[in-house]
Design an enzyme around this catalytic site. Structure first.
Site, PDB file in Angstrom:
ATOM      1  N   GLY A 171       0.815  -1.211   0.000  1.00  0.00           N
ATOM      2  CA  GLY A 171       0.000   0.000   0.000  1.00  0.00           C
ATOM      3  C   GLY A 171       0.846   1.258   0.000  1.00  0.00           C
ATOM      4  O   GLY A 171       2.079   1.213  -0.144  1.00  0.00           O
ATOM      5  N   GLU A 201       9.616   2.786  -2.255  1.00  0.00           N
ATOM      6  CA  GLU A 201       9.059   2.792  -3.608  1.00  0.00           C
ATOM      7  C   GLU A 201       8.634   4.208  -3.971  1.00  0.00           C
ATOM      8  O   GLU A 201       9.160   4.813  -4.904  1.00  0.00           O
ATOM      9  CB  GLU A 201       7.865   1.836  -3.693  1.00  0.00           C
ATOM     10  CG  GLU A 201       7.155   1.841  -5.037  1.00  0.00           C
ATOM     11  CD  GLU A 201       5.899   0.958  -5.050  1.00  0.00           C
ATOM     12  OE1 GLU A 201       5.384   0.734  -6.152  1.00  0.00           O
ATOM     13  OE2 GLU A 201       5.436   0.521  -3.981  1.00  0.00           O
TER      14      GLU A 201
END
Length: 335
Positions: A171, A201
């Site tokens: 998420g 990320e």
């Protein structure tokens, strides 16, 4: 230097970072959407490419969850899992660790027991029908916080499906502190599950440090922001903590501006082990074969170098010893 696509396609491969729902083929998503016409997901395969165009990471999560919402029965789960296995086999993937997010299905009304039974039964059918060995990473959806972590941990440890090997965290990273999940990872690791959180990320290197220091990460999902911190790169290299690299995904979610600017070469040059993966391939318009070709271009690899990439994925995997040995034998036969 270029590598022939047919060579990569035929290469026996392991995939370590691929999401269960995100691997649903366009046809599978269209079929599920037609079963549930109240969904915003188009049932026309031709319209799905446009639907799977993301403005940013938050929009990607929104679209991803709309596809999750198509999985409303154990039968839907079984169908998806079996089709994902078939698609992996078509790419000569011999072993895959699929990231599953039980919480998102449990909160939509599928009992944890039924969830585990459906995916386990489909896994056995995939191995029987297609020869692909599947293992699971149970993943906390970070945006849902500690309650989701509680449910994920309970499902993992109380039901402990045979194929479960690791515990993850996915998420959005922004605004989702890693520290709140430390007790859950401590408990999962104490029970023998391996730690493989996403980090670095869509945020900076600090989330990778937190994943390593607080969550005991043995591999990192993505981790591309590590390239911004030489000390972190040195630590990952020294400890042998592999990064699960998904180049096209990083561009499609706007985590990096372009493939040409992807930090994979800097990460490899620092001696950090990597595996090449497809993440959510149909959503990103890619395949594992495509990702190997992208990596080969970025790293300037010949065929021998691509085989080494395939070996690195096997080495970083949590595959059973006989599966690892078999894959290494196959790869030794290639070159």
């Amino acid at each position: 230097m270029s590598v022939d696509r047919s060579f990569v396609a035929a290469l026996p491969k392991a995939e370590l970072h691929v999401h269960h729902v995100g691997s649903a083929s366009v046809d599978a998503v269209a079929e599920l959407a037609s079963r549930h016409p109240d969904s915003p997901v188009p049932s026309d395969p031709d319209r799905l490419a446009e639907y799977f165009t993301f403005s940013d990471f938050a929009h990607f999560i929104e679209v991803y969850l709309s596809v999750v919402d198509l999985l409303r029965t154990p039968e839907d789960l079984w169908t998806l899992t079996h089709e994902v296995g078939r698609d992996l086999a078509a790419q000569n993937v011999r072993y895959a660790e699929l990231t599953l997010t039980p919480y998102t299905s449990i909160t939509r009304g599928i009992a944890a027991e039924a969830y585990c039974e459906a995916v386990e039964d489909a896994r056995r059918a995939v191995e029987r029908d297609h020869g692909v060995v599947l293992r699971w990473c149970f993943d906390i959806p970070g945006e849902s916080g500690v309650p989701a972590a509680d449910v994920t941990l309970d499902t993992a440890l109380r039901l402990r499906p045979d194929a479960l090997v690791s515990f993850g965290l996915g998420g959005p990273e922004q605004g989702v502190p890693r520290a709140q999940f430390q007790p859950h990872f401590d408990a999962a690791r104490a029970a023998g599950l391996r730690s493989v959180p996403h980090a670095g990320e869509s945020t900076g290197p600090q989330t990778v440090w937190d994943a390593v220091r607080l969550l005991g990460a043995e591999r990192i999902g993505h981790g591309i922001a590590s390239a911004q911190d030489p000390e972190l790169l040195a630590h990952l290299a020294a400890e042998g903590i592999a990064l699960e690299i998904c180049p096209t995904s990083n561009v499609r979610t706007r985590s990096v501006p372009s493939l040409a600017e992807h930090p994979l070469p800097a990460i490899v040059a620092a001696g950090v082990p990597v595996s090449i993966n497809s993440d959510d391939p149909p959503m990103f318009g890619t395949t594992l074969t495509d990702e190997y070709l992208v990596a080969a271009e970025l790293l300037g690899l010949d065929e021998s170098g691509v085989v080494d990439l395939a070996r690195a994925a096997v080495d970083a995997s949590f595959a059973p010893a006989d599966v690892r040995a078999g894959l290494h034998r196959e790869l030794d036969g290639v070159g």
